[in-house]
Enzyme design. Structure first.
Site, PDB file in Angstrom:
ATOM      1  N   CYS A 246      13.642  24.806   2.232  1.00 11.84           N
ATOM      2  CA  CYS A 246      12.730  25.562   1.361  1.00 11.84           C
ATOM      3  C   CYS A 246      11.817  24.593   0.609  1.00 11.84           C
ATOM      4  O   CYS A 246      11.975  23.380   0.667  1.00 11.84           O
ATOM      5  CB  CYS A 246      13.531  26.397   0.370  1.00 11.84           C
ATOM      6  SG  CYS A 246      14.791  27.452   1.108  1.00 11.84           S
ATOM      7  N   MET A 247      10.889  25.125  -0.143  1.00 10.53           N
ATOM      8  CA  MET A 247       9.986  24.277  -0.903  1.00 10.53           C
ATOM      9  C   MET A 247      10.743  23.398  -1.891  1.00 10.53           C
ATOM     10  O   MET A 247      10.419  22.217  -2.065  1.00 10.53           O
ATOM     11  CB  MET A 247       8.957  25.130  -1.665  1.00 10.53           C
ATOM     12  CG  MET A 247       7.960  24.296  -2.459  1.00 10.53           C
ATOM     13  SD  MET A 247       6.759  25.290  -3.373  1.00 10.53           S
ATOM     14  CE  MET A 247       5.721  25.879  -2.037  1.00 10.53           C
ATOM     15  N   ASP A 248      11.769  23.973  -2.543  1.00 11.82           N
ATOM     16  CA  ASP A 248      12.454  23.258  -3.616  1.00 11.82           C
ATOM     17  C   ASP A 248      13.953  23.118  -3.409  1.00 11.82           C
ATOM     18  O   ASP A 248      14.633  22.546  -4.267  1.00 11.82           O
ATOM     19  CB  ASP A 248      12.229  23.983  -4.952  1.00 11.82           C
ATOM     20  CG  ASP A 248      10.764  24.311  -5.190  1.00 11.82           C
ATOM     21  OD1 ASP A 248       9.951  23.372  -5.211  1.00 11.82           O
ATOM     22  OD2 ASP A 248      10.434  25.498  -5.326  1.00 11.82           O
TER      23      ASP A 248
ATOM     24  N   LYS B 163       0.836  -1.194   0.000  1.00 12.77           N
ATOM     25  CA  LYS B 163       0.000   0.000   0.000  1.00 12.77           C
ATOM     26  C   LYS B 163       0.875   1.249   0.000  1.00 12.77           C
ATOM     27  O   LYS B 163       2.079   1.184   0.217  1.00 12.77           O
ATOM     28  CB  LYS B 163      -0.925   0.006   1.214  1.00 12.77           C
ATOM     29  CG  LYS B 163      -0.211   0.057   2.554  1.00 12.77           C
ATOM     30  CD  LYS B 163      -1.195   0.049   3.714  1.00 12.77           C
ATOM     31  CE  LYS B 163      -0.462   0.076   5.049  1.00 12.77           C
ATOM     32  NZ  LYS B 163      -1.393   0.167   6.186  1.00 12.77           N
TER      33      LYS B 163
ATOM     34  N   HIS C 231      -5.332  -6.750  13.517  1.00 10.34           N
ATOM     35  CA  HIS C 231      -4.069  -6.010  13.470  1.00 10.34           C
ATOM     36  C   HIS C 231      -3.534  -5.840  14.883  1.00 10.34           C
ATOM     37  O   HIS C 231      -4.260  -5.407  15.786  1.00 10.34           O
ATOM     38  CB  HIS C 231      -4.257  -4.645  12.817  1.00 10.34           C
ATOM     39  CG  HIS C 231      -2.974  -3.967  12.440  1.00 10.34           C
ATOM     40  ND1 HIS C 231      -2.132  -4.485  11.474  1.00 10.34           N
ATOM     41  CD2 HIS C 231      -2.374  -2.853  12.897  1.00 10.34           C
ATOM     42  CE1 HIS C 231      -1.069  -3.690  11.350  1.00 10.34           C
ATOM     43  NE2 HIS C 231      -1.194  -2.699  12.216  1.00 10.34           N
TER      44      HIS C 231
ATOM     45  N   TYR D 279      15.206  31.471   4.740  1.00  8.58           N
ATOM     46  CA  TYR D 279      14.006  32.127   5.253  1.00  8.58           C
ATOM     47  C   TYR D 279      14.107  32.312   6.769  1.00  8.58           C
ATOM     48  O   TYR D 279      14.567  31.437   7.500  1.00  8.58           O
ATOM     49  CB  TYR D 279      12.767  31.280   4.953  1.00  8.58           C
ATOM     50  CG  TYR D 279      12.321  31.329   3.517  1.00  8.58           C
ATOM     51  CD1 TYR D 279      11.821  32.495   2.958  1.00  8.58           C
ATOM     52  CD2 TYR D 279      12.378  30.182   2.719  1.00  8.58           C
ATOM     53  CE1 TYR D 279      11.396  32.525   1.642  1.00  8.58           C
ATOM     54  CE2 TYR D 279      11.951  30.198   1.401  1.00  8.58           C
ATOM     55  CZ  TYR D 279      11.459  31.378   0.868  1.00  8.58           C
ATOM     56  OH  TYR D 279      11.039  31.403  -0.436  1.00  8.58           O
TER      57      TYR D 279
ATOM     58  N   ARG E 218     -10.053   0.498  15.539  1.00 15.60           N
ATOM     59  CA  ARG E 218      -9.984   1.203  14.260  1.00 15.60           C
ATOM     60  C   ARG E 218     -11.087   0.693  13.344  1.00 15.60           C
ATOM     61  O   ARG E 218     -12.022   1.426  13.031  1.00 15.60           O
ATOM     62  CB  ARG E 218      -8.590   1.040  13.629  1.00 15.60           C
ATOM     63  CG  ARG E 218      -8.414   1.824  12.346  1.00 15.60           C
ATOM     64  CD  ARG E 218      -6.971   1.844  11.880  1.00 15.60           C
ATOM     65  NE  ARG E 218      -6.430   0.527  11.556  1.00 15.60           N
ATOM     66  CZ  ARG E 218      -5.196   0.340  11.064  1.00 15.60           C
ATOM     67  NH1 ARG E 218      -4.395   1.370  10.863  1.00 15.60           N
ATOM     68  NH2 ARG E 218      -4.774  -0.891  10.801  1.00 15.60           N
TER      69      ARG E 218
ATOM     70  N   ARG F 205       1.686 -10.663   7.408  1.00 14.63           N
ATOM     71  CA  ARG F 205       1.603  -9.518   6.502  1.00 14.63           C
ATOM     72  C   ARG F 205       2.903  -8.722   6.649  1.00 14.63           C
ATOM     73  O   ARG F 205       3.139  -8.068   7.673  1.00 14.63           O
ATOM     74  CB  ARG F 205       0.395  -8.641   6.845  1.00 14.63           C
ATOM     75  CG  ARG F 205      -0.944  -9.345   6.711  1.00 14.63           C
ATOM     76  CD  ARG F 205      -2.109  -8.376   6.864  1.00 14.63           C
ATOM     77  NE  ARG F 205      -2.083  -7.676   8.127  1.00 14.63           N
ATOM     78  CZ  ARG F 205      -2.612  -8.128   9.266  1.00 14.63           C
ATOM     79  NH1 ARG F 205      -3.202  -9.316   9.297  1.00 14.63           N
ATOM     80  NH2 ARG F 205      -2.562  -7.411  10.363  1.00 14.63           N
TER      81      ARG F 205
END
Length: 367
Positions: free
Chosen positions: A312-314, A40, A162, A265, A132, A221
């Site tokens: 930073c973002m990038d 998953k 689980h 920043y 759950r 699992r």
């Protein structure tokens, strides 16, 4: 696949041989005779189709995913075995479940009633204490009644639970896990004459630490350990199980700064001496965690360089003072020197979240 320009910005390398080794080593260390590979969340960020195909070639025929989109992606990519959806699927998708031969988890009696008589393959979740999803194991007579009732309205092929603290070594958690297993065993024995082929309660940690304590099902699992990471940072994994993922980037720019200058920043880093700084074109939009600002570290040419300033973002900035570093040099963000588990420990989360959080704009390269 991807252009060289994409690859030389930020990329993940996944070692499929290590995945297979992890699977084989785990299988040797658990009592369970069958492994259900949990792929998953795009195989925890590693690439579900590629991982599942590699495991299928090794004889794995049981797979688990989170949702119908993940299940259909596997089926249309050539995965032939059992595919179990561990969570919710909208009732209007029932026809897709049948068409693609996908097994749906029944979350409770109400959900089972809504999805009944549609020809669906299914397994009941049993709630043994995680609270759950699942039928309440504290009322085993009720669980038996519902399982038997709906075994006539579904192609019912299993039940599972689980174990929520099987990765924790405290006496309290050990006791709770044993209670969970006992509750599940009680229900499994009550419906054993239904001859359900898939009866399972062991997750990665459960299989490793508790498989000798239960004779139910013979299935584990295998999730996070398949990828070489620990269910809990304190766990000791069998020798040879290692992370299969490395995350890399490059040096895009080098700059000298002087004592007293600030970086990034918020000006959160102030140089205490003259420094050489490198800019690396990976940031939090790629999944590199902002909590690593002024905390994390990377590897360049065998040397470790700390992150300076905010992520930073990038982009990130790193201190390469005294390091032989040049533009275009490869930078390792996650690797043997600093694993996803190590990062998680430093910022107060779990390794699962680190690898699952690497964004889709970071290409995966398979070795």
């Amino acid at each position: 696949m991807y252009s060289d320009s994409h690859l030389k910005r930020s990329w993940v390398e996944v070692d499929l041989r290590q995945i297979i080794d992890n699977y084989k080593i785990y299988k040797r260390n658990v009592k369970s005779c069958k492994i259900m590979a949990v792929v998953k969340a795009d195989a925890y960020g590693h690439g579900s189709v590629q991982i599942a195909n590699a495991l299928q070639l090794e004889g794995v025929s049981l797979f688990a995913v989170s949702n119908i989109e993940e299940a259909i992606e596997l089926r249309t990519s050539g995965i032939k075995g059992e595919i179990l959806i561990l969570g919710y699927t909208p009732t209007e998708c029932a026809e897709k479940l049948v068409k693609n031969n996908i097994t749906q988890t029944l979350l409770d009696e109400s959900y089972a009633r809504m999805m009944a008589d549609k020809g669906i393959k299914a397994q009941f979740a049993i709630d043994t204490g995680m609270n759950r999803i699942g039928l309440d194991a504290d009322n085993p007579e009720y669980c038996e009644e519902i399982i038997r009732k709906y075994s006539e309205q579904y192609e019912l092929n299993g039940i599972f639970t689980h174990l929520c603290v099987s990765d924790t070594d405290s006496e309290e958690c050990k006791c709770f896990t044993k209670q969970q297993i006992e509750k599940f065993e009680d229900i499994a024995k009550r419906v054993e004459n239904l001859k359900l082929p898939y009866v399972h309660c062991m997750n990665s940690a459960g299989g490793l630490f508790y498989s000798t304590k239960s004779n139910i099902g013979g299935i584990a699992r295998l999730g996070i350990i398949l990828y070489g990471l620990k269910p809990d940072y304190t766990n000791e994994l069998p020798d040879g199980i290692k992370p299969a993922l490395k995350w890399k980037s490059v040096i895009a720019m080098l700059k000298k700064i002087h004592v007293g200058e600030t970086i990034g920043y918020g000006r959160t880093y102030i140089a205490e001496h003259d420094m050489k700084i490198a800019t690396v074109p990976t940031g939090y939009a790629d999944g590199y965690r902002r909590e690593l600002s002024n905390t994390g570290r990377v590897e360049i040419n065998g040397s470790v360089a700390p992150i300076v300033g905010r992520v930073c973002m990038d982009q990130i900035m790193i201190d390469v003072t005294g390091i032989d570093a040049n533009c275009g040099d490869e930078v390792t963000l996650i690797g043997d020197f600093y694993t996803a588990d190590d990062i998680a420990q430093d910022i107060g989360t779990i390794g699962y979240e680190i690898v699952c959080g690497i964004s889709k704009r970071v290409p995966r390269i398979y070795k």
